[in-house]
Design an enzyme around this catalytic site. Structure first.
Site, PDB file in Angstrom:
ATOM      1  N   LYS A  66       1.105  -1.269   0.168  1.00  0.00           N
ATOM      2  CA  LYS A  66       0.039  -0.156   0.012  1.00  0.00           C
ATOM      3  C   LYS A  66       1.005   1.337  -0.080  1.00  0.00           C
ATOM      4  O   LYS A  66       0.625   2.196  -0.928  1.00  0.00           O
ATOM      5  CB  LYS A  66      -0.981  -0.070   1.282  1.00  0.00           C
ATOM      6  CG  LYS A  66      -1.889  -1.148   1.139  1.00  0.00           C
ATOM      7  CD  LYS A  66      -2.843  -0.978   2.508  1.00  0.00           C
ATOM      8  CE  LYS A  66      -3.908  -2.107   2.590  1.00  0.00           C
ATOM      9  NZ  LYS A  66      -4.658  -2.005   3.706  1.00  0.00           N
TER      10      LYS A  66
ATOM     11  N   GLY B 248       0.578  -4.616  10.516  1.00  0.00           N
ATOM     12  CA  GLY B 248       1.751  -4.292  10.256  1.00  0.00           C
ATOM     13  C   GLY B 248       1.690  -3.030   9.259  1.00  0.00           C
ATOM     14  O   GLY B 248       0.635  -2.289   9.091  1.00  0.00           O
TER      15      GLY B 248
ATOM     16  N   ALA C  80      -0.410   0.601   6.220  1.00  0.00           N
ATOM     17  CA  ALA C  80      -0.981  -0.343   7.236  1.00  0.00           C
ATOM     18  C   ALA C  80      -1.925  -1.383   7.040  1.00  0.00           C
ATOM     19  O   ALA C  80      -2.643  -1.040   6.183  1.00  0.00           O
ATOM     20  CB  ALA C  80      -1.477   0.615   8.697  1.00  0.00           C
ATOM     21  N   ASP C  81      -1.888  -2.556   7.658  1.00  0.00           N
ATOM     22  CA  ASP C  81      -3.060  -3.607   7.464  1.00  0.00           C
ATOM     23  C   ASP C  81      -3.230  -4.183   8.566  1.00  0.00           C
ATOM     24  O   ASP C  81      -2.135  -4.523   9.386  1.00  0.00           O
ATOM     25  CB  ASP C  81      -2.613  -4.344   6.145  1.00  0.00           C
ATOM     26  CG  ASP C  81      -3.676  -5.203   5.861  1.00  0.00           C
ATOM     27  OD1 ASP C  81      -4.580  -4.750   5.135  1.00  0.00           O
ATOM     28  OD2 ASP C  81      -3.706  -6.543   6.135  1.00  0.00           O
ATOM     29  N   THR C  82      -4.230  -4.564   8.937  1.00  0.00           N
ATOM     30  CA  THR C  82      -4.923  -5.406  10.293  1.00  0.00           C
ATOM     31  C   THR C  82      -5.634  -6.544   9.919  1.00  0.00           C
ATOM     32  O   THR C  82      -6.471  -6.430   8.998  1.00  0.00           O
ATOM     33  CB  THR C  82      -5.516  -4.267  11.204  1.00  0.00           C
ATOM     34  OG1 THR C  82      -5.006  -3.186  11.621  1.00  0.00           O
ATOM     35  CG2 THR C  82      -5.921  -4.967  12.415  1.00  0.00           C
TER      36      THR C  82
END
Length: 200
Positions: free
Chosen positions: A50, A110, A73-75
């Site tokens: 991203k 992350g 960011a990624d969750t």
């Protein structure tokens, strides 16, 4: 210049509360899990992809006076080895909430901060414990619409807070962005000198 590579209102709100000035721009990527990909690798990969996509689109605007930094960011939620992203529909949200009911699960986020100097990666993990949720409560929650755009089909800062007696780790990570680690990653990405920092 800081760009948040996300359309998430929760991440936008958290960065604003932390006093950062930024713009936001979503990166439209395929977020499918790769074969045999572990949860930690998955969220770190998507966070960097991203950030990289938005960096590539704006790299010409990088300048010495106002250097460009892009934050991705990624969750995801992991329960008993199952990786839960955002539900595709109400039935999927019910499936996820039934899996979380009465159990402890992990929330992984992350993050990746990209500048002309370096890419900084990091990962935060929080353990979240749920009380048992009745079918009636799950139905009421799904009707509210709140679970439908959340990883794991719940928002800790919303109605679902009534089911969460305990967490171990960063609360803000569960909301969608571990603020303290994010600030540190951005500082490393912008640092004029020193070693390249790539936390994993």
């Amino acid at each position: 210049m800081l760009i948040l590579a996300s359309a998430s209102p929760r991440r936008h709100e958290l960065l604003t509360q932390a006093g950062l000035r930024f713009t936001a721009e979503a990166a439209n990527l395929n977020e499918d899990l790769l074969p045999n990909e572990a949860a930690a690798a998955y969220v770190q990969r998507l966070a960097e992809e991203k950030a990289q996509a938005v960096w590539n689109a704006h790299r010409s605007s990088d300048s010495a006076d106002d250097p460009l930094v892009v934050l991705g960011a990624d969750t995801c939620v992991v329960v008993e080895g199952n990786i839960l992203g955002k539900p595709v529909d109400s039935a999927d949200a019910r499936r996820m909430l039934e899996m979380l009911s009465g159990r402890t699960h992990a929330v992984l986020t992350g993050i990746a901060a990209i500048s002309a100097k370096r890419t900084v990666r990091d990962l935060d993990i929080t353990q979240v414990t749920f009380n048992v949720i009745t079918d009636v409560e799950i139905s009421r929650y799904i009707v509210s619409g709140e679970p439908l755009d959340k990883a794991g089909a719940y928002a800790i800062q919303g109605y679902a807070a009534r089911w969460i007696p305990r967490i171990e780790g960063c609360y803000f990570n569960v909301v969608g962005l571990p603020i303290a680690r994010t600030i540190a990653a951005l500082a490393h990405a912008e640092a004029e000198s020193g070693p390249v920092v790539e936390k994993v």
